[in-house]
Design a protein around this motif. Structure first.
Motif, PDB file in Angstrom:
ATOM      1  N   CYS A  88      30.900  34.211 -19.221  1.00 52.76           N
ATOM      2  CA  CYS A  88      31.819  32.912 -19.068  1.00 52.76           C
ATOM      3  C   CYS A  88      32.325  33.123 -17.595  1.00 52.76           C
ATOM      4  O   CYS A  88      33.078  33.943 -17.276  1.00 52.76           O
ATOM      5  CB  CYS A  88      33.047  32.756 -20.067  1.00 52.76           C
ATOM      6  N   SER A  89      31.523  32.425 -16.864  1.00 55.54           N
ATOM      7  CA  SER A  89      31.832  32.465 -15.209  1.00 55.54           C
ATOM      8  C   SER A  89      33.123  32.087 -14.814  1.00 55.54           C
ATOM      9  O   SER A  89      34.031  32.624 -14.009  1.00 55.54           O
ATOM     10  CB  SER A  89      30.721  31.726 -14.360  1.00 55.54           C
ATOM     11  N   MET A  90      33.701  30.957 -15.618  1.00 55.68           N
ATOM     12  CA  MET A  90      35.128  30.591 -15.216  1.00 55.68           C
ATOM     13  C   MET A  90      36.192  31.693 -15.627  1.00 55.68           C
ATOM     14  O   MET A  90      36.992  31.786 -14.926  1.00 55.68           O
ATOM     15  CB  MET A  90      35.298  29.266 -15.810  1.00 55.68           C
TER      16      MET A  90
ATOM     17  N   PHE B 140      40.359  25.853 -19.709  1.00 63.15           N
ATOM     18  CA  PHE B 140      40.179  25.942 -20.960  1.00 63.15           C
ATOM     19  C   PHE B 140      40.848  25.178 -21.827  1.00 63.15           C
ATOM     20  O   PHE B 140      41.112  25.392 -23.023  1.00 63.15           O
ATOM     21  CB  PHE B 140      40.066  27.421 -21.559  1.00 63.15           C
TER      22      PHE B 140
ATOM     23  N   PHE C 130      36.127  30.647 -23.044  1.00 59.88           N
ATOM     24  CA  PHE C 130      34.606  30.694 -23.148  1.00 59.88           C
ATOM     25  C   PHE C 130      34.142  29.381 -24.022  1.00 59.88           C
ATOM     26  O   PHE C 130      34.921  28.906 -24.804  1.00 59.88           O
ATOM     27  CB  PHE C 130      34.149  31.732 -23.539  1.00 59.88           C
ATOM     28  N   CYS C 131      32.827  29.261 -24.067  1.00 59.70           N
ATOM     29  CA  CYS C 131      32.109  28.668 -25.350  1.00 59.70           C
ATOM     30  C   CYS C 131      30.894  29.268 -25.421  1.00 59.70           C
ATOM     31  O   CYS C 131      30.288  30.265 -24.909  1.00 59.70           O
ATOM     32  CB  CYS C 131      31.925  27.314 -24.776  1.00 59.70           C
TER      33      CYS C 131
ATOM     34  N   TRP D 150      40.465  22.733 -24.324  1.00 62.87           N
ATOM     35  CA  TRP D 150      39.546  22.061 -24.739  1.00 62.87           C
ATOM     36  C   TRP D 150      39.706  20.594 -25.330  1.00 62.87           C
ATOM     37  O   TRP D 150      39.112  19.780 -25.312  1.00 62.87           O
ATOM     38  CB  TRP D 150      38.812  22.871 -25.906  1.00 62.87           C
TER      39      TRP D 150
ATOM     40  N   MET E  89      28.129  28.662 -24.765  1.00 63.73           N
ATOM     41  CA  MET E  89      26.931  28.492 -23.923  1.00 63.73           C
ATOM     42  C   MET E  89      26.626  29.830 -23.181  1.00 63.73           C
ATOM     43  O   MET E  89      25.368  30.180 -23.083  1.00 63.73           O
ATOM     44  CB  MET E  89      27.176  27.281 -22.784  1.00 63.73           C
ATOM     45  N   CYS E  90      27.763  30.237 -22.803  1.00 63.25           N
ATOM     46  CA  CYS E  90      27.460  31.508 -21.797  1.00 63.25           C
ATOM     47  C   CYS E  90      27.954  32.786 -22.741  1.00 63.25           C
ATOM     48  O   CYS E  90      27.675  33.835 -22.512  1.00 63.25           O
ATOM     49  CB  CYS E  90      28.157  31.679 -20.340  1.00 63.25           C
ATOM     50  N   GLY E  91      28.950  32.508 -23.374  1.00 64.50           N
ATOM     51  CA  GLY E  91      29.754  33.638 -24.418  1.00 64.50           C
ATOM     52  C   GLY E  91      30.609  34.115 -23.516  1.00 64.50           C
ATOM     53  O   GLY E  91      30.791  33.883 -22.290  1.00 64.50           O
TER      54      GLY E  91
HETATM   55  S1  SF4 Z   1      31.369  28.950 -17.879  1.00 67.96           S
HETATM   56 FE1  SF4 Z   1      30.051  28.862 -19.706  1.00 67.96          FE
HETATM   57  S2  SF4 Z   1      31.056  29.946 -21.386  1.00 67.96           S
HETATM   58 FE2  SF4 Z   1      32.569  29.525 -19.885  1.00 67.96          FE
HETATM   59  S3  SF4 Z   1      33.195  27.337 -20.489  1.00 67.96           S
HETATM   60 FE3  SF4 Z   1      31.670  26.926 -18.973  1.00 67.96          FE
HETATM   61  S4  SF4 Z   1      29.689  26.698 -20.000  1.00 67.96           S
HETATM   62 FE4  SF4 Z   1      31.363  27.639 -21.516  1.00 67.96          FE
END
Ligand code: SF4
Length: 480
Positions: A417-419, A375, A408-409, A377, A411-413
């Motif tokens: 955020c899977s990562m 993360f 997180f970003c 960025w 896209m998933c919130g």
């Molecule tokens: S997993 Fe989803 S929320 Fe997390 S950084 Fe990647 S795109 Fe963004």
């Protein structure tokens, strides 16, 4: 003393340019010398181009990308042309072709040579036609005069349409789109009017002598490239390719470097065949391809249709890719089109290098992936192929400075955020807290992500990009 890079290489000398190239590519200077000596790679470096930072084009090296610039009668001022050069280099062009057909061509060309750190290519036929007053008025003497002048000015490589012969012309009769190369159509028109063989073919030995004196590299033009899928790999295209192979060997006899231009419009299942055939017919001389576009149905998106073919060509062994912009077939590209076209082609080139397992090619991907998983960025933006675009898209929804460290970003919130979820689970305990929450959702306060789960603060920093006014002329790759 050797006049050309290939002559020096054949004599066993590692030149300063070869040393510099080896440093840039992280390769052994002796390997660079061997590749140049064997004609498998070229270092376009006119002895009169003093501002040049030498680079190499060959299938064993990083795949390169060319961008076309140039003026027309409508837009012809020096400042604008210099800005176009700056824009192309800024967005990552490895070489630039000036396909100008407007006014002040000499002054613009000399200024480009003076300022360009990348090799400069031209199509001298265009200036010759302009000076002659039309294709039919061309003479062999005028062609040689223009070529010699541009060589003296410091042009590093020139597209020479010497491979289209009178006997090839009937082979194009059944084509769906005829002859689509501008240079090819001019040569065909001249041959039909004069009833003579291609004048550039007739004076080819004299051109070789000029190129040997100044170390200009041939870019042998593919005048009969297919302009649509239906014409791909036809008799006309491959007949010209055979002639280009002969011209390659003739240039090598003069110690002149050669690369060979290629199509055009080619369906996916024939892209590799095109590259392999050129490599065989031209004894491994570097292949410099336009696209190829793998479908004809997407005007407005031809930077994508062609980048697909370009990536496949790069993996199959093409050495340089001539970019195509979204405006291909439709109009004059502006700065944003140049940016999109170069991004598409740098992706294609890099994907080809990764696919070919070029030394160090995947390090870039690995570094960005590590920054992504951490993360980080800012590091992710810095490493991105187009940092300004990546930052801009991220900041559209999460502009605050605090989100530059967010786990997180948008896209998933944060919750999905899977990562972040993966990292928390690995660190132990966090996955448990996720599942023990009453609603089954993330307990933000308890999460390590909580520190950055705050409302946006700070400002959205704007990029610092060069501006190019709308509607200005940027030449299309298909122009040559
Ligand atoms: S997993 Fe989803 S929320 Fe997390 S950084 Fe990647 S795109 Fe963004």
């Amino acid at each position: 003393m050797a006049r050309t890079q290939i002559q020096a290489a054949r004599e066993g000398t590692v030149t300063d340019a070869m040393e510099r190239v080896a440093e840039r590519e992280n390769r052994d200077p002796e390997f660079v010398r061997e590749q140049v000596a064997d004609g498998q790679a070229v270092i376009p470096a006119n002895v009169n181009h003093e501002s040049l930072d030498p680079m190499i084009i060959g299938r064993e090296f990083a795949t390169k990308v060319n961008a076309n610039i140039g003026n027309s009668e409508e837009t012809s001022d020096l400042e604008t042309e210099l800005e176009k050069l700056h824009t192309a280099v800024h967005y990552g062009a490895d070489t630039v072709m000036d396909l100008g057909t407007g006014s002040d061509l000499d002054e613009i060309r000399e200024t480009h040579v003076e300022h360009s750190p990348v090799p400069l290519g031209t199509v001298p036929l265009y200036e010759a036609v302009k000076r002659a007053g039309g294709p039919e008025e061309l003479t062999k003497d005028l062609l040689l005069e223009v070529i010699e002048k541009q060589a003296e000015q410091g042009v590093d490589y020139m597209t020479i349409h010497a491979g289209i012969l009178a006997e090839h012309l009937p082979l194009t009769d059944g084509r769906k789109t005829g002859i689509v190369s501008r240079g090819g159509s001019i040569m065909a028109s001249w041959m039909e009017t004069h009833g003579e063989q291609n004048p550039l073919f007739q004076v080819y030995d004299e051109i070789c002598e000029i190129f040997a004196e100044h170390d200009v590299t041939f870019s042998l033009g593919d005048s009969l490239r297919p302009g649509c899928l239906a014409d791909a790999c036809d008799e006309a295209q491959y007949a010209e390719l055979d002639t280009l192979g002969e011209l390659t060997r003739r240039a090598w006899e003069y110690d002149v470097q050669v690369m060979v231009e290629g199509p055009g419009h080619v369906p996916m299942h024939k892209v590799a065949e095109n590259v392999e055939r050129q490599q065989e017919v031209c004894d491994g001389a570097p292949f410099y391809v336009l696209g190829p576009l793998v479908t004809d149905v997407a005007p407005g998106y031809d930077h994508i249709t062609s980048a697909i073919g370009a990536a496949m060509a790069a993996q199959a062994g093409a050495a340089m890719l001539c970019y195509v912009t979204p405006k291909e077939h439709l109009g004059l590209p502006d700065e944003e089109d140049v940016r999109d076209g170069l991004a598409a082609y740098r992706i294609a080139a890099h994907a080809g290098d990764v696919g070919n397992e070029r030394p160090g090619a995947r390090d870039w991907d690995d570094a960005l992936s590590e920054a992504r998983y951490e993360f980080d960025w800012r590091e992710q933006f810095d490493l991105a192929l187009d940092p300004d675009r990546a930052r801009e898209y991220h900041d559209q929804t999460l502009p605050g400075d605090n989100y530059k460290e967010a786990r997180f970003c948008s896209m998933c919130g944060v919750e999905f955020c899977s990562m972040r979820i993966d990292q928390d689970a690995r660190e132990g305990g966090e996955m448990e807290s996720l599942t023990s929450d009453e609603d089954g959702g993330t307990d933000l306060e308890a999460s390590p992500a909580a520190e950055v789960n705050r409302p946006p603060v700070g400002t959205h920093e704007s990029g610092d990009l060069p501006s190019v006014s709308d509607g200005e002329r940027v030449e299309q790759p298909g122009d040559d």
